[in-house]
Design a protein around this motif. Structure first.
Motif, mmCIF file in Angstrom:
data_model
loop_
_atom_site.group_PDB
_atom_site.id
_atom_site.type_symbol
_atom_site.label_atom_id
_atom_site.label_comp_id
_atom_site.label_asym_id
_atom_site.label_seq_id
_atom_site.Cartn_x
_atom_site.Cartn_y
_atom_site.Cartn_z
ATOM 1 N N LEU A 82 32.968 39.539 37.617
ATOM 2 C CA LEU A 82 32.954 39.725 39.070
ATOM 3 C C LEU A 82 31.944 40.791 39.452
ATOM 4 O O LEU A 82 31.720 41.733 38.700
ATOM 5 C CB LEU A 82 34.346 40.131 39.555
ATOM 6 N N ASN A 100 36.521 42.270 35.013
ATOM 7 C CA ASN A 100 37.366 42.537 36.175
ATOM 8 C C ASN A 100 36.685 43.521 37.127
ATOM 9 O O ASN A 100 35.794 44.258 36.741
ATOM 10 C CB ASN A 100 38.715 43.069 35.717
ATOM 11 N N GLN A 101 37.155 43.522 38.369
ATOM 12 C CA GLN A 101 36.565 44.396 39.379
ATOM 13 C C GLN A 101 37.643 44.857 40.345
ATOM 14 O O GLN A 101 38.586 44.129 40.645
ATOM 15 C CB GLN A 101 35.468 43.664 40.149
ATOM 16 N N THR A 142 32.094 39.444 47.287
ATOM 17 C CA THR A 142 31.533 39.699 45.960
ATOM 18 C C THR A 142 31.176 38.364 45.324
ATOM 19 O O THR A 142 31.304 37.318 45.963
ATOM 20 C CB THR A 142 32.513 40.524 45.092
ATOM 21 N N PHE A 184 31.645 35.733 41.908
ATOM 22 C CA PHE A 184 32.337 35.334 40.684
ATOM 23 C C PHE A 184 31.261 34.631 39.863
ATOM 24 O O PHE A 184 30.776 33.577 40.241
ATOM 25 C CB PHE A 184 33.502 34.399 41.018
ATOM 26 N N LEU A 210 40.418 40.185 40.172
ATOM 27 C CA LEU A 210 39.910 40.972 41.287
ATOM 28 C C LEU A 210 41.076 41.725 41.905
ATOM 29 O O LEU A 210 42.047 41.113 42.356
ATOM 30 C CB LEU A 210 39.242 40.075 42.327
#
Length: 158
Positions: free
Chosen positions: A47, A62-63, A71, A73, A155
């Motif tokens: 992400l 992960n973010q 954002t 993907f 996320l």
């Protein structure tokens, strides 16, 4: 009497040889390895707009972001067969019910010579509730109709 015993033994041995010659062993390996064709392989998903790695070169998938933020993907993959489409799903947990978010036809991906993989960036919006997580899953459908294994990234909103 000795000749009769030898004759009976010889006939029994011959019968056993002929009977085992008719027996066909099942092909256990062939039965479980029937190929239906090649499939695309997702290397990693992540992400964000920048591909970040840890000290041991693992990709940070992960973010954490603000609620409602936009954002990407990103799907990195390799393939030896043409790709038909990409599917992105989301779920509340890694084992939760998946909901199809979008289907993207092939053609918008780019080849990254450094990574030696194709990369597709799918724009997504974070959930609007703070302190929640959403898991995004990627799946690739090839022209032969076969699906890749899914890969996921989480996320989280702060």
């Amino acid at each position: 009497m000795k000749n009769i015993k030898v004759l009976v033994f010889t006939m029994l041995a011959a019968t056993a040889v002929f009977m085992t010659g008719c027996y066909e062993e099942p092909d256990l390996i062939g039965d479980i390895t029937t190929s239906k064709g090649k499939v695309a392989q997702i290397s990693v998903v992540w992400l964000g707009t920048t591909r970040t790695t840890t000290a041991n070169t693992s990709v940070v998938a992960n973010q954490t972001t603000t609620p409602g933020a936009n954002t990407n993907f990103n799907i990195e993959y390799t393939t030896q067969v043409p790709v038909k489409e990409f599917r992105v799903y989301w779920a509340a947990t890694a084992t939760g019910t998946q909901t199809l978010l979008t289907t993207i036809p092939a053609g918008s991906q780019k080849y990254d010579a450094t990574l030696r993989s194709y990369v597709l960036a799918v724009p997504i919006t974070a959930q609007t509730t703070a302190k929640t997580s959403r898991v995004f899953f990627a799946e690739i459908v090839t022209d032969n109709g076969l699906l890749s294994a899914q890969k996921s990234a989480t996320l989280t909103t702060n």
